[in-house]
Design an enzyme around this catalytic site. Sequence first.
Site, PDB file in Angstrom:
ATOM      1  N   ASP A  26     -73.137-109.540 -79.148  1.00 31.25           N
ATOM      2  CA  ASP A  26     -71.949-108.712 -79.089  1.00 31.25           C
ATOM      3  C   ASP A  26     -71.000-109.377 -78.090  1.00 31.25           C
ATOM      4  O   ASP A  26     -71.432-110.209 -77.280  1.00 31.25           O
ATOM      5  CB  ASP A  26     -72.340-107.308 -78.630  1.00 31.25           C
ATOM      6  CG  ASP A  26     -71.144-106.430 -78.369  1.00 31.25           C
ATOM      7  OD1 ASP A  26     -70.285-106.304 -79.257  1.00 31.25           O
ATOM      8  OD2 ASP A  26     -71.061-105.869 -77.257  1.00 31.25           O
ATOM      9  N   ASP A  65     -67.678-107.734 -76.160  1.00 31.53           N
ATOM     10  CA  ASP A  65     -67.263-106.908 -75.041  1.00 31.53           C
ATOM     11  C   ASP A  65     -68.432-106.122 -74.461  1.00 31.53           C
ATOM     12  O   ASP A  65     -69.108-105.377 -75.174  1.00 31.53           O
ATOM     13  CB  ASP A  65     -66.164-105.939 -75.484  1.00 31.53           C
ATOM     14  CG  ASP A  65     -64.916-106.673 -75.932  1.00 31.53           C
ATOM     15  OD1 ASP A  65     -64.228-107.214 -75.059  1.00 31.53           O
ATOM     16  OD2 ASP A  65     -64.645-106.719 -77.148  1.00 31.53           O
ATOM     17  N   THR A 123     -68.596-109.122 -83.152  1.00 38.96           N
ATOM     18  CA  THR A 123     -67.746-108.188 -82.429  1.00 38.96           C
ATOM     19  C   THR A 123     -67.170-107.115 -83.340  1.00 38.96           C
ATOM     20  O   THR A 123     -66.911-107.361 -84.523  1.00 38.96           O
ATOM     21  CB  THR A 123     -66.601-108.932 -81.713  1.00 38.96           C
ATOM     22  OG1 THR A 123     -65.771-107.990 -81.035  1.00 38.96           O
ATOM     23  CG2 THR A 123     -65.758-109.738 -82.699  1.00 38.96           C
ATOM     24  N   SER A 124     -66.930-105.939 -82.775  1.00 42.09           N
ATOM     25  CA  SER A 124     -66.268-104.864 -83.513  1.00 42.09           C
ATOM     26  C   SER A 124     -64.756-104.991 -83.434  1.00 42.09           C
ATOM     27  O   SER A 124     -64.038-104.231 -84.083  1.00 42.09           O
ATOM     28  CB  SER A 124     -66.704-103.496 -82.964  1.00 42.09           C
ATOM     29  OG  SER A 124     -68.075-103.294 -83.191  1.00 42.09           O
ATOM     30  N   LYS A 142     -70.816-101.492 -87.010  1.00 38.32           N
ATOM     31  CA  LYS A 142     -71.977-100.988 -86.279  1.00 38.32           C
ATOM     32  C   LYS A 142     -71.833 -99.465 -86.135  1.00 38.32           C
ATOM     33  O   LYS A 142     -70.722 -98.984 -85.913  1.00 38.32           O
ATOM     34  CB  LYS A 142     -72.026-101.617 -84.883  1.00 38.32           C
ATOM     35  CG  LYS A 142     -72.022-103.141 -84.872  1.00 38.32           C
ATOM     36  CD  LYS A 142     -71.834-103.672 -83.453  1.00 38.32           C
ATOM     37  CE  LYS A 142     -71.642-105.172 -83.423  1.00 38.32           C
ATOM     38  NZ  LYS A 142     -71.378-105.686 -82.071  1.00 38.32           N
ATOM     39  N   ASP A 174     -74.816-104.272 -75.577  1.00 39.99           N
ATOM     40  CA  ASP A 174     -74.729-103.290 -74.496  1.00 39.99           C
ATOM     41  C   ASP A 174     -74.523-101.873 -75.006  1.00 39.99           C
ATOM     42  O   ASP A 174     -74.652-100.921 -74.242  1.00 39.99           O
ATOM     43  CB  ASP A 174     -73.561-103.643 -73.566  1.00 39.99           C
ATOM     44  CG  ASP A 174     -72.222-103.447 -74.255  1.00 39.99           C
ATOM     45  OD1 ASP A 174     -71.408-102.657 -73.762  1.00 39.99           O
ATOM     46  OD2 ASP A 174     -71.990-104.081 -75.295  1.00 39.99           O
TER      47      ASP A 174
END
Length: 217
Positions: A11, A13, A107-108, A138, A163
């Site tokens: 991931d 951030d 990443t989102s 996700k 995280d």
Amino acid sequence: MKIHAQALLFDNDGTLLSSLESVIRCWTRWAAEYGISAEEFAAVELHGRPAAEIAADLLPADLVPGAVVRIEQLEVEDVTRPGGAVLLPGTAELLASLPADRWAVVTSATRRLGEARLAEVGIRPKVMIAADDITRGKPDPEPYLLAARSLGVDPARCVVFEDAPAGLQAGRAAGMKTVALATTHDRSELVADIVVNDLSAVSAQATHDGLEIVVAD
């Protein structure tokens, strides 16, 4: 503890870097522009979710496309401000130890925003899966399964570093081992094979058949 794998999926951030200050600044301004109350805004989970999903939770459907463009603009412009993108402990050392074709960022964020934040801290992955690349974010496993496919690796031989609870759920659903980082959530919220404070607890080296990852106690 040692883990043998063929690829590591990160991931962005909260895992590789922190953009928390920027996220708070930008989304607070965005919410004010769209007349969203503090109570409405506080009730929505921001972390680890695509902007389109967050906007859809807060706004009528006809406003969502424009609202997504606006938050991306705000966040991209904010990247170079203090707190816009800050490298987290252990990130540089771990990535430097990995062959370029053995890791990916998942990443989102949109590709434009994800690349801007990574470039700000000097990270340029060979493979990145962003919100633009998927149909389900996700906690659906699609982003991580796509990353494994892009690297040509069996999902069962991948390790996910996350995280956020939604990201960890996505990794588990993809059939991957998971390592949780307690950088943005309390350890009690993190369901994973291993939980560490940050990537400074993780080291890796290439072997003849993949990667050997060592996680400090």
